[in-house]
Design an enzyme around this catalytic site. Structure first.
Site, mmCIF file in Angstrom:
data_model
loop_
_atom_site.group_PDB
_atom_site.id
_atom_site.type_symbol
_atom_site.label_atom_id
_atom_site.label_comp_id
_atom_site.label_asym_id
_atom_site.label_seq_id
_atom_site.Cartn_x
_atom_site.Cartn_y
_atom_site.Cartn_z
ATOM 1 N N GLU A 63 -3.339 -4.651 -6.360
ATOM 2 C CA GLU A 63 -2.674 -3.498 -6.948
ATOM 3 C C GLU A 63 -3.620 -2.734 -7.864
ATOM 4 O OE1 GLU A 63 1.837 -5.331 -6.893
ATOM 5 O OE2 GLU A 63 0.860 -5.052 -8.833
ATOM 6 N N ASN A 64 -3.178 -1.540 -8.247
ATOM 7 C CA ASN A 64 -3.978 -0.686 -9.108
ATOM 8 C C ASN A 64 -3.025 0.190 -9.906
ATOM 9 O OD1 ASN A 64 -5.632 1.785 -9.815
ATOM 10 N ND2 ASN A 64 -7.195 0.499 -8.833
ATOM 11 N N GLU A 74 -2.326 -7.824 4.342
ATOM 12 C CA GLU A 74 -2.629 -7.759 5.770
ATOM 13 C C GLU A 74 -3.825 -6.851 6.039
ATOM 14 O OE1 GLU A 74 1.965 -7.895 5.431
ATOM 15 O OE2 GLU A 74 0.279 -7.172 4.257
ATOM 16 N N CYS A 111 4.323 -4.004 5.893
ATOM 17 C CA CYS A 111 4.817 -2.651 5.645
ATOM 18 C C CYS A 111 4.427 -1.745 6.817
ATOM 19 C CB CYS A 111 4.255 -2.110 4.330
ATOM 20 S SG CYS A 111 2.502 -1.646 4.395
#
Length: 159
Positions: A63-64, A74, A111
């Site tokens: 994350e960021n 993935e 996703c």
């Protein structure tokens, strides 16, 4: 008006029903959650790829604060495999998620962006990728990303 009905076949396994190779791949995905950088969501996802040569490649979500600059587990694994093992077909991928102190009770699925990347890998290597989606209550298995991405956009549309 005409209707089109799409169906998806998903096999549901308990961990003990999986092959030894599948169990090892799932365990690698679970272990990969430990290195996820998920300080904002605390939803740690791990992925493990099995390559044609037997190599297992793992990835995890990163994350960021400048959302959406991060990436999913993935895609991390697929892009690493493509960069470092470009001639090796991806045979299977396992995905697992850790949240609120344990692995999820519901399966975690790739996703939309990850589904598209997996579709590109299937197209690139001209072979389906088995997808194992782990939860504490069972494992969903599909034999190709096309099962999770019906009516997909692919290279044939660009011709």
């Amino acid at each position: 008006m005409k209707e089109i009905n799409l169906t998806t076949k998903i096999s549901v396994y308990l961990l003990e029903e999986c092959t030894e190779t599948e169990k090892k791949l799932i365990e690698a995905a679970k272990q990969a959650t430990k290195n996820a950088y998920a300080r904002y969501s605390n939803f740690k996802v791990g992925a493990a790829l099995l390559l044609e040569n037997g190599e297992v490649i793992t990835g995890n979500n990163q994350e960021n604060a400048a959302y959406p600059s991060g990436t999913c587990a993935e895609r991390t694994a697929v892009f690493f495999a493509n960069a470092n093992y470009p001639d090796q077909t991806i045979i299977a991928i396992a995905v697992a998620a850790h949240h609120n102190g344990g692995f999820t009770k519901d399966v975690v699925t790739p996703c939309g962006a990850c589904r598209q990347v997996l579709l590109e890998a299937e197209t690139r290597y001209k072979a389906p990728i088995k997808i194992l989606m782990y939860s504490d209550d069972g494992i969903y298995v599909v034999n190709s990303i096309k099962s999770l991405l019906p009516l997909s956009f692919g290279d044939e549309m660009l011709k």
